[in-house]
Design a protein around this motif. Structure first.
Motif, mmCIF file in Angstrom:
data_model
loop_
_atom_site.group_PDB
_atom_site.id
_atom_site.type_symbol
_atom_site.label_atom_id
_atom_site.label_comp_id
_atom_site.label_asym_id
_atom_site.label_seq_id
_atom_site.Cartn_x
_atom_site.Cartn_y
_atom_site.Cartn_z
ATOM 1 N N PRO A 1 0.808 -1.229 0.000
ATOM 2 C CA PRO A 1 0.000 0.000 0.000
ATOM 3 C C PRO A 1 0.836 1.273 0.000
ATOM 4 C CG PRO A 1 -0.082 -1.073 2.159
ATOM 5 C CD PRO A 1 0.579 -2.026 1.216
ATOM 6 N N VAL A 2 2.037 1.238 0.561
ATOM 7 C CA VAL A 2 2.912 2.415 0.528
ATOM 8 C C VAL A 2 3.271 2.756 -0.915
ATOM 9 C CG1 VAL A 2 5.260 3.214 1.045
ATOM 10 C CG2 VAL A 2 3.851 2.220 2.859
ATOM 11 N N SER A 3 3.632 1.747 -1.695
ATOM 12 C CA SER A 3 3.949 1.958 -3.112
ATOM 13 C C SER A 3 2.752 2.546 -3.847
ATOM 14 C CB SER A 3 4.363 0.626 -3.746
ATOM 15 O OG SER A 3 4.529 0.751 -5.143
ATOM 16 N N PHE A 4 1.561 2.041 -3.529
ATOM 17 C CA PHE A 4 0.341 2.549 -4.161
ATOM 18 C C PHE A 4 0.098 4.013 -3.804
ATOM 19 C CE2 PHE A 4 -4.216 3.425 -3.450
ATOM 20 C CZ PHE A 4 -4.649 3.409 -4.771
ATOM 21 N N ALA A 5 0.219 4.357 -2.518
ATOM 22 C CA ALA A 5 -0.032 5.731 -2.080
ATOM 23 C C ALA A 5 0.960 6.711 -2.694
ATOM 24 C CB ALA A 5 0.031 5.805 -0.556
ATOM 25 N N MET A 6 2.219 6.295 -2.811
ATOM 26 C CA MET A 6 3.231 7.160 -3.418
ATOM 27 C C MET A 6 2.908 7.417 -4.888
ATOM 28 S SD MET A 6 6.578 5.373 -1.669
ATOM 29 C CE MET A 6 7.758 6.195 -2.751
ATOM 30 N N GLU A 7 2.400 6.401 -5.568
ATOM 31 C CA GLU A 7 2.070 6.545 -6.990
ATOM 32 C C GLU A 7 0.753 7.289 -7.191
ATOM 33 O OE1 GLU A 7 2.193 3.221 -10.305
ATOM 34 O OE2 GLU A 7 0.260 3.158 -9.275
ATOM 35 N N ARG A 8 -0.262 6.905 -6.419
ATOM 36 C CA ARG A 8 -1.620 7.441 -6.652
ATOM 37 C C ARG A 8 -1.762 8.885 -6.204
ATOM 38 N NH1 ARG A 8 -5.535 9.567 -7.594
ATOM 39 N NH2 ARG A 8 -7.700 8.848 -7.714
ATOM 40 N N TRP A 9 -1.225 9.209 -5.024
ATOM 41 C CA TRP A 9 -1.422 10.545 -4.459
ATOM 42 C C TRP A 9 -0.137 11.370 -4.406
ATOM 43 C CZ3 TRP A 9 -3.833 6.575 -1.101
ATOM 44 C CH2 TRP A 9 -5.175 6.389 -1.426
ATOM 45 N N ASN A 10 0.938 10.805 -4.968
ATOM 46 C CA ASN A 10 2.217 11.510 -4.999
ATOM 47 C C ASN A 10 2.722 11.853 -3.598
ATOM 48 O OD1 ASN A 10 4.414 12.482 -6.484
ATOM 49 N ND2 ASN A 10 3.622 14.575 -6.470
ATOM 50 N N TRP A 11 2.430 10.979 -2.647
ATOM 51 C CA TRP A 11 2.927 11.165 -1.286
ATOM 52 C C TRP A 11 4.414 10.838 -1.216
ATOM 53 C CZ3 TRP A 11 -1.199 8.386 2.294
ATOM 54 C CH2 TRP A 11 -2.393 9.133 2.275
ATOM 55 N N SER A 12 5.098 11.457 -0.283
ATOM 56 C CA SER A 12 6.469 11.043 0.003
ATOM 57 C C SER A 12 6.421 9.690 0.696
ATOM 58 C CB SER A 12 7.156 12.062 0.921
ATOM 59 O OG SER A 12 6.559 12.046 2.222
ATOM 60 N N ARG A 13 7.526 8.978 0.673
ATOM 61 C CA ARG A 13 7.566 7.673 1.342
ATOM 62 C C ARG A 13 7.285 7.837 2.835
ATOM 63 N NH1 ARG A 13 9.184 2.414 1.004
ATOM 64 N NH2 ARG A 13 9.457 2.632 -1.226
ATOM 65 N N GLN A 14 7.870 8.849 3.452
ATOM 66 C CA GLN A 14 7.665 9.052 4.886
ATOM 67 C C GLN A 14 6.186 9.264 5.216
ATOM 68 O OE1 GLN A 14 9.937 10.524 3.042
ATOM 69 N NE2 GLN A 14 11.908 9.907 3.935
ATOM 70 N N ARG A 15 5.525 10.114 4.446
ATOM 71 C CA ARG A 15 4.112 10.388 4.705
ATOM 72 C C ARG A 15 3.272 9.132 4.500
ATOM 73 N NH1 ARG A 15 0.247 14.772 1.467
ATOM 74 N NH2 ARG A 15 -1.519 14.651 2.941
ATOM 75 N N ALA A 16 3.531 8.410 3.422
ATOM 76 C CA ALA A 16 2.763 7.202 3.137
ATOM 77 C C ALA A 16 2.930 6.164 4.248
ATOM 78 C CB ALA A 16 3.204 6.613 1.796
ATOM 79 N N VAL A 17 4.166 5.979 4.702
ATOM 80 C CA VAL A 17 4.428 4.969 5.735
ATOM 81 C C VAL A 17 3.713 5.315 7.031
ATOM 82 C CG1 VAL A 17 6.204 3.990 7.236
ATOM 83 C CG2 VAL A 17 6.617 4.180 4.782
ATOM 84 N N TRP A 18 3.851 6.551 7.493
ATOM 85 C CA TRP A 18 3.269 6.903 8.794
ATOM 86 C C TRP A 18 1.747 6.910 8.765
ATOM 87 C CZ3 TRP A 18 6.296 5.603 12.211
ATOM 88 C CH2 TRP A 18 7.657 5.956 12.234
ATOM 89 N N ILE A 19 1.154 7.446 7.711
ATOM 90 C CA ILE A 19 -0.308 7.481 7.631
ATOM 91 C C ILE A 19 -0.887 6.075 7.532
ATOM 92 C CG2 ILE A 19 -2.262 8.159 6.171
ATOM 93 C CD1 ILE A 19 -0.811 10.743 5.529
ATOM 94 N N LEU A 20 -0.332 5.263 6.641
ATOM 95 C CA LEU A 20 -0.861 3.914 6.442
ATOM 96 C C LEU A 20 -0.587 3.020 7.646
ATOM 97 C CD1 LEU A 20 0.047 3.426 2.677
ATOM 98 C CD2 LEU A 20 -2.229 3.773 3.659
ATOM 99 N N SER A 21 0.558 3.205 8.291
ATOM 100 C CA SER A 21 0.863 2.416 9.488
ATOM 101 C C SER A 21 -0.112 2.727 10.609
ATOM 102 C CB SER A 21 2.298 2.682 9.954
ATOM 103 O OG SER A 21 3.234 2.244 9.001
ATOM 104 N N LEU A 22 -0.429 4.015 10.771
ATOM 105 C CA LEU A 22 -1.375 4.417 11.815
ATOM 106 C C LEU A 22 -2.764 3.853 11.528
ATOM 107 C CD1 LEU A 22 -2.101 6.035 14.338
ATOM 108 C CD2 LEU A 22 -2.463 8.039 12.863
ATOM 109 N N ILE A 23 -3.214 3.964 10.284
ATOM 110 C CA ILE A 23 -4.541 3.437 9.917
ATOM 111 C C ILE A 23 -4.588 1.930 10.136
ATOM 112 C CG2 ILE A 23 -6.161 3.075 8.017
ATOM 113 C CD1 ILE A 23 -5.193 5.748 6.850
#
Length: 450
Positions: free
Chosen positions: A333-355
């Motif tokens: 899902p981190v790879s998906f979030a970085m591609e789909r919403w152009n998130w940085s890796r750090q943002r994708a990891v922390w948001i998805l990990s918390l959820i």
């Protein structure tokens, strides 16, 4: 269309990459998880031992490896997240839903898988400090643990470790993590195997695991073996699609598939030579289901010399296996979030990990703290496991075989196989794997019973 190709080329240039050896270690890390140390022993015990193990090997080689190669090839060809791999590899927009399934499944799996990873961390600590062996009521001890709030604390610890690895990136985090832990895992396996096979009465357990009695096999055994071959290789859950997108085009995917399959098989083999000699040596039935690891085996370790030490090593082994797979699950899902919403890796990891952590809390509570979180006789934890493992994963694997076998025009080039082996691979994907995987789906979903 030309603009899309240009964007795809630019994306490919920016895409993170594994080294050749790093990719092998990471892929083996994704397959070497709790499935082989926790699930494989008890389903092998329930299905007669050695004959089932041989059946598992056949399923892994004939069905698992062709599907594994297909996932890697689609991922490398698409160079996108698991959600867009089918379309980027040349599939139509109708395959978008199949890609989304490959992202949702690992995210849901991680939400309850990380709970069990937390259990292993806790048990490693209390095994080494002696607390685990301070009582003979191991069932009561485990029940008391899952009924309190501590599983959530350990779930959070496991989630933080996983996030800490993934946030460092593909080569700097996932690759280095697996390059250190997978060899360490092998050392622990060998130490524990030597201890197990030298226990008094261990020979009976070795015979149970290595001397087949084919009369005990049933049609259900075959479907269970095939289902576990999928689960243990991390098929149908987007991991290999994602990891394939990080593989250099010079890497031989056929050789990589063989190495991954061999690593998974060796791990299952050594795990069997740890569990079964130990259980037979202490008169423990090998078919006790999931409780075998957290209830039955601590009793065995408490009765052996230096039991705290070997028990601690065993649960460290489990924790390492759990975390290497958790890292792979989060990366999808981190790879998906970085591609789909152009998130940085750090943002994708922390948001998805918390959820994911928050999503897993009700599942953890359903096992003891709030038993009312039960529906149709199953705890929420069990429902999450059932829906993902028994429905979403076989369905994902089935879609992989159909896409690669019938719709993918670039399969030959992407797989990189010699003509003779390509024909064999395509035959398996078109006429064998889809039928068998569909039967597994019918069986695991409860439609087909014996």
């Amino acid at each position: 269309m030309n603009q899309f190709k240009g964007e795809k080329s630019l994306l490919s240039e920016k895409k993170e990459r594994f080294s050749s050896s790093g990719f092998i270690f990471a892929a083996i890390g994704s397959s070497v998880g709790l499935g082989n140390m926790w699930k494989f022993p008890y389903i092998t015990g329930e299905n007669g031992g050695a004959a089932f193990f041989l059946l598992f090997i056949v399923c892994l080689v004939l069905i698992g490896l062709p599907v594994l190669l297909a996932e890697l090839a689609i991922g490398r060809s698409g160079r996108g997240s698991a959600a867009t791999s089918f379309i980027r590899a040349g599939g139509g927009k109708g395959w978008k839903a199949a890609g989304i399934l490959q992202v949702v499944a690992p995210f849901l799996i991680l939400s309850f898988y990380i709970i069990v990873a937390g259990w292993t961390l806790n048990y490693a600590v209390i095994a080494f400090n002696g607390q685990l062996f301070s009582t003979s009521d191991y069932a009561g001890q485990f029940g008391s643990f899952v009924s309190g709030y501590m599983p959530i604390v350990w779930q959070g610890a496991a989630m933080l470790i996983t996030a800490g690895v993934v946030i460092l990136g593909v080569s700097g985090g996932i690759e280095k993590f697996n390059k250190v832990l997978i060899p360490g895992l092998v050392v622990l396996l060998i130490v524990l195997m030597i201890r197990a096979v030298t226990l008094p009465g261990a020979g009976e357990g070795v015979s149970f695991f290595l001397k087949p009695d084919f009369s005990v096999l049933t049609a259900e055994s075959a479907l269970v073996a095939l289902g576990h071959a999928f689960f243990s290789l991390s098929l149908g859950m987007g991991i290999l699609l994602t990891y394939g997108s990080y593989v250099d085009k010079r890497q031989s995917l056929g050789s990589a598939a063989l190495a991954i399959g061999a690593g998974d098989l060796v791990y299952a083999f050594i795990a069997g030579l740890i569990i079964f000699p130990t259980t037979f040596s202490f008169g423990i039935a090998p078919d006790q289901g999931p409780s075998l690891i957290f209830i039955a085996l601590p009793a065995a370790f408490s009765a052996m010399p230096f039991g705290s030490f070997f028990g601690g090593l065993f649960f460290i082994l489990l924790a390492i296996a759990a975390l290497t797979s958790a890292v792979s699950l989060l990366e999808v899902p981190v790879s998906f979030a970085m591609e789909r919403w152009n998130w940085s890796r750090q943002r994708a990891v922390w948001i998805l990990s918390l959820i994911c952590f928050l999503l897993g809390i009700p599942s953890a509570m359903s096992l003891g703290m709030f038993p009312e979180l039960t529906f149709g006789g199953k705890a929420l934890f069990d429902w999450m496991d059932f829906i993902t493992s028994n429905i979403m994963l076989p369905l994902g694997g089935l879609l992989i075989t159909i896409f690669a076998g019938y719709f993918w025009k670039g399969a030959a080039e992407a797989a990189g196989l010699q003509a003779r082996w390509f024909r064999v691979w395509l035959f398996m994907l078109r006429y064998v794997a889809p039928v068998l995987v569909f039967l597994v789906l019918l069986h695991t979903s409860g439609i087909l019973t014996f």
